[in-house]
Scaffold this active site. Structure first.
Site, PDB file in Angstrom:
ATOM      1  N   ARG A 106       0.840  -1.197   0.000  1.00  0.00           N
ATOM      2  CA  ARG A 106       0.000   0.000   0.000  1.00  0.00           C
ATOM      3  C   ARG A 106       0.877   1.249   0.000  1.00  0.00           C
ATOM      4  O   ARG A 106       1.955   1.272   0.602  1.00  0.00           O
ATOM      5  CB  ARG A 106      -0.853  -0.023   1.270  1.00  0.00           C
ATOM      6  CG  ARG A 106      -1.897   1.080   1.380  1.00  0.00           C
ATOM      7  CD  ARG A 106      -3.017   0.895   0.395  1.00  0.00           C
ATOM      8  NE  ARG A 106      -4.211   1.650   0.762  1.00  0.00           N
ATOM      9  CZ  ARG A 106      -5.230   1.842  -0.080  1.00  0.00           C
ATOM     10  NH1 ARG A 106      -5.195   1.350  -1.311  1.00  0.00           N
ATOM     11  NH2 ARG A 106      -6.298   2.498   0.310  1.00  0.00           N
ATOM     12  N   THR A 136      -8.994   0.589 -10.323  1.00  0.00           N
ATOM     13  CA  THR A 136      -8.374  -0.632  -9.765  1.00  0.00           C
ATOM     14  C   THR A 136      -8.522  -1.866 -10.669  1.00  0.00           C
ATOM     15  O   THR A 136      -9.301  -1.872 -11.613  1.00  0.00           O
ATOM     16  CB  THR A 136      -8.944  -0.896  -8.356  1.00  0.00           C
ATOM     17  OG1 THR A 136      -8.823   0.278  -7.579  1.00  0.00           O
ATOM     18  CG2 THR A 136      -8.278  -2.017  -7.643  1.00  0.00           C
ATOM     19  N   THR A 152      -3.895  -0.950  -7.714  1.00  0.00           N
ATOM     20  CA  THR A 152      -4.685   0.262  -7.938  1.00  0.00           C
ATOM     21  C   THR A 152      -3.847   1.520  -8.063  1.00  0.00           C
ATOM     22  O   THR A 152      -2.739   1.587  -7.536  1.00  0.00           O
ATOM     23  CB  THR A 152      -5.682   0.451  -6.756  1.00  0.00           C
ATOM     24  OG1 THR A 152      -6.564   1.532  -7.034  1.00  0.00           O
ATOM     25  CG2 THR A 152      -4.973   0.738  -5.446  1.00  0.00           C
ATOM     26  N   GLU A 175      -3.851   7.818  -3.917  1.00  0.00           N
ATOM     27  CA  GLU A 175      -4.323   6.941  -2.826  1.00  0.00           C
ATOM     28  C   GLU A 175      -4.563   7.676  -1.509  1.00  0.00           C
ATOM     29  O   GLU A 175      -5.345   7.225  -0.669  1.00  0.00           O
ATOM     30  CB  GLU A 175      -3.316   5.814  -2.611  1.00  0.00           C
ATOM     31  CG  GLU A 175      -3.951   4.487  -2.260  1.00  0.00           C
ATOM     32  CD  GLU A 175      -4.694   3.882  -3.434  1.00  0.00           C
ATOM     33  OE1 GLU A 175      -5.866   3.547  -3.260  1.00  0.00           O
ATOM     34  OE2 GLU A 175      -4.115   3.753  -4.542  1.00  0.00           O
ATOM     35  N   ASP A 183      -7.887   8.148   0.128  1.00  0.00           N
ATOM     36  CA  ASP A 183      -8.580   7.073   0.856  1.00  0.00           C
ATOM     37  C   ASP A 183      -8.519   7.300   2.372  1.00  0.00           C
ATOM     38  O   ASP A 183      -9.150   6.572   3.132  1.00  0.00           O
ATOM     39  CB  ASP A 183      -7.988   5.694   0.523  1.00  0.00           C
ATOM     40  CG  ASP A 183      -8.618   5.096  -0.732  1.00  0.00           C
ATOM     41  OD1 ASP A 183      -9.497   5.728  -1.328  1.00  0.00           O
ATOM     42  OD2 ASP A 183      -8.223   3.969  -1.113  1.00  0.00           O
ATOM     43  N   SER A 224      -7.965   0.718   3.012  1.00  0.00           N
ATOM     44  CA  SER A 224      -8.397   0.249   1.697  1.00  0.00           C
ATOM     45  C   SER A 224      -9.616  -0.646   1.840  1.00  0.00           C
ATOM     46  O   SER A 224      -9.941  -1.115   2.928  1.00  0.00           O
ATOM     47  CB  SER A 224      -7.255  -0.544   1.054  1.00  0.00           C
ATOM     48  OG  SER A 224      -7.689  -1.175  -0.124  1.00  0.00           O
ATOM     49  N   SER A 225     -10.269  -0.875   0.696  1.00  0.00           N
ATOM     50  CA  SER A 225     -11.332  -1.874   0.641  1.00  0.00           C
ATOM     51  C   SER A 225     -10.896  -3.066  -0.188  1.00  0.00           C
ATOM     52  O   SER A 225     -11.686  -4.008  -0.386  1.00  0.00           O
ATOM     53  CB  SER A 225     -12.570  -1.287  -0.023  1.00  0.00           C
ATOM     54  OG  SER A 225     -13.009  -0.179   0.700  1.00  0.00           O
ATOM     55  N   GLY A 248     -13.591  -1.691  -7.478  1.00  0.00           N
ATOM     56  CA  GLY A 248     -14.933  -1.187  -7.208  1.00  0.00           C
ATOM     57  C   GLY A 248     -15.065  -0.317  -5.978  1.00  0.00           C
ATOM     58  O   GLY A 248     -16.148  -0.209  -5.403  1.00  0.00           O
ATOM     59  N   GLY A 249     -13.961   0.317  -5.537  1.00  0.00           N
ATOM     60  CA  GLY A 249     -14.052   1.154  -4.346  1.00  0.00           C
ATOM     61  C   GLY A 249     -14.536   0.317  -3.176  1.00  0.00           C
ATOM     62  O   GLY A 249     -14.225  -0.863  -3.071  1.00  0.00           O
TER      63      GLY A 249
END
Ligand code: GLU
Length: 593
Positions: free
Chosen positions: A126, A415, A433, A452, A455, A479-480, A500-501
């Site tokens: 990340r 993503t 992503t 990023e 987020d 994150s998701s 897809g968020g």
């Protein structure tokens, strides 16, 4: 009860769906002369998706968002490479042909099943917040949150990229092919050109105004001021150069030296919205190995990426609550099944908003959130017959007593997800992503830089109470992303994930339910019409049979919105044979031998 989702998954009538899938992929088959039209395997994979059938193979399989990227990975697997090697090739090509979604300028999470050791590992690639950020990075002079795109577009939102380090680390741990050999396809495509896909062209057109703000980006994606057209052969020599440096010097070639210097310069000089990323941020970037988060569901272990992703915890909470209910007996046509799924999801999202963030910075009740006793308690809330009217976070067992306010991060979907099974039995599930489509819209050396950092919650506190997912120097935004491997008796049986968020969580959870409870094959499971509830409104996928749930769900008390729900699920089921499925909503394929 009217049969709503009938035979499971086919969204439109068979013929209409096949036509639609063919429409979506045809321009690629027609235009990518050398690389696609001649490959009988790719044509077969495209047809399989259009027909709603999984691709079946014996030895290996790749499912990812673009045929050129899949083909690059397949070439590595055919010559004895591992899934980690193939991922490096797939990611390198995705960064070229699907630059809006992922690339060297972004971040990723990887779940790996190692056949030799039987171990499951999760790696966190990340992005990190620059050391120079302050809590007010995304606030105006009055301390109010910036408008989303005011924050996104420019240097302010750019976090330290993690994807290049993740590619290198995966190769160090599990690679079998020489590192430089993994970039051949991407370099050739960048130099010789690739045909712009319909999806890329459509997204460039949609975003033209924002992309036009930065000359490097505009020159590439809006040549002569006009959006790229589908089918146009596009070259990216700057990207080929960057890949050569990366192939030659490894991650040092990215995090130090001229590539790093250009990233920093691009962020610092972004007109109107510069950022504070520094050379030091890049130089100290590290991949983190985290403990996988696993939840038992229907005698399987559903395993994925823990904090800073909320993915595995939230998917795990949803499934963990649903464990108490017999969804298989209800079937996909039963509105009560969707009430249970929707409200389990709302309860899980309430916990997500309160508790989930980068656990290196904020203490998290990671074990408490998926403790079976806690989930059973939460599941009992679902025992009624109507939609829940009060949704609040629960009280999972915490190691420390803490007071958090609810999160306010906005995530918009972009993503990409890569699933790979190699001939050695290793399994890779990686979601990758640049965050928003085209990330920060800043481009340097042939790749786009992420956004990023948006987020994070834009507010750091709410009524004086700190928000767990607030921005802090060096922290990773929540994150998701939910790269998942499902295990049965210690062996991997399914690799799956999606863009897809924050809807990623619902896409992955419902596809696992479709596969495990409703007996769908892996292509059916990724094609299932979406019905997703995160924060109260039930989102139903337009132009699919899921939209017919509107009335019955409203009768149960839900607010409903019928809309496009653009997942990009790529899944592989591993049994006596290997079956791959690719989301009909995007341009990807599953390919195996
Ligand atoms: N940035 C989001 C996350 O990390 C993913 C965005 C997307 O899937 O579109 O959760």
């Amino acid at each position: 009860m009217k049969n709503l989702l009938l035979t499971c998954c086919v969204v439109l009538s068979g013929a209409a769906q096949a036509q639609q899938a063919t429409d979506r992929v045809a321009p690629e088959t027609a235009t990518n002369g050398q690389l696609i039209a001649e490959s009988a395997e790719i044509l077969a994979a495209l047809k399989s998706k259009a027909d709603g059938q999984p691709v079946v193979a014996e030895n290996w399989m790749i499912a990812a968002a673009n045929p050129l990227a899949v083909e690059a990975g397949a070439a590595i697997l055919r010559t004895g490479g591992s899934a980690a090697d193939a991922m490096v090739a797939v990611q390198s090509v995705l960064g070229l042909v699907e630059p809006q979604s992922s690339g060297l300028g972004g971040g990723a999470f990887l779940v790996w099943y190692d056949a030799a050791s039987g171990e499951l590992t999760t790696l966190d690639g990340r992005e990190t917040a620059p050391l120079a950020v302050t809590p007010t990075l995304f606030q105006n002079d009055d301390g109010e949150p910036l408008k989303f795109f005011d924050a996104v577009v420019g240097g302010r939102s750019v976090g330290t990229p993690g994807t290049p380090a993740l590619m290198a680390e995966a190769h160090r741990r599990w690679g079998r092919s020489p590192w430089p050999s993994l970039f051949g396809s991407a370099i050739a495509l960048a130099e010789d050109g690739f045909a712009v896909s319909p999806r890329l062209a459509a997204l460039v057109e949609f975003d033209a105004e924002r992309l036009a703000r930065f000359p490097v980006t505009a020159n590439y994606l809006l040549p002569d001021g006009m959006p790229l057209q589908a089918g146009k052969v596009l070259k990216n020599p700057a990207y080929a150069d960057t890949l050569r440096i990366f192939a030659d010097k490894g991650e040092d070639g990215f995090y130090t030296g001229p590539v790093a210097a250009d990233i920093i310069r691009t962020v610092a000089t972004a007109a109107g919205n510069p950022g504070v990323l520094s050379q030091l941020d890049l130089a100290i970037y590290q991949i983190r190995e985290r403990a996988p988060v696993c939840v038992t569901y229907r005698a399987h272990e559903v395993c994925g990426m823990g904090p800073p992703s909320s993915g595995a915890l939230t998917v795990g909470q949803i499934l963990g609550m649903l464990e108490a209910y017999d969804l298989a007996a209800m079937g996909p046509s039963n509105v009560d099944a969707w009430r249970l799924i929707g409200d389990a999801s709302r309860l899980a999202f309430a916990d997500r908003g309160r508790y989930m963030a980068d656990s290196d910075f904020v203490p998290m009740p990671t074990k408490g959130l998926v403790n079976p006793a806690y989930l059973a308690e939460r599941a009992a809330l679902l025992a009624g017959e109507m939609a829940l009217t009060d949704i609040a976070p629960g009280n999972p067992e915490f190691d420390h007593a803490l007071n958090w306010a609810d999160d306010e991060a906005i995530e918009l979907p972009s993503t990409s997800h890569i699933s790979i099974v190699d001939a050695y039995g290793n399994v890779l599930s990686m979601t990758t992503t640049v965050e928003n489509a085209f990330g920060s819209r800043l481009m340097t050396r042939g790749f786009l830089l992420n956004n990023e950092l948006t987020d994070f919650s834009f507010r750091s506190h709410s009524d004086g109470v700190p928000i767990a997912n607030r921005i802090e120097p060096g922290k990773r935004p929540r994150s998701s992303m939910s790269p998942t491997i499902v295990m049965k008796d210690g062996a991997p049986v399914l690799a799956i994930g999606s863009p897809g968020g924050s809807r990623i969580i619902g896409y992955v959870a419902t596809s696992i339910i479709a596969w495990l409870d409703w007996g769908m094959d892996v292509q059916q499971a990724v094609s299932i019409p979406h019905a997703i509830n995160r924060f109260g409104t039930y989102d139903l996928e337009e132009e699919t049979i899921a939209a017919e749930l509107q009335e019955p769900l409203e009768a149960l008390g839900y607010k409903v919105k019928v809309r496009g729900l653009n997942s990009g699920l790529h899944a592989i089921a591993i049994g006596p044979d290997i079956k791959g499925g690719a989301d009909p909503r995007r341009e990807g394929i599953a390919l195996g031998e």
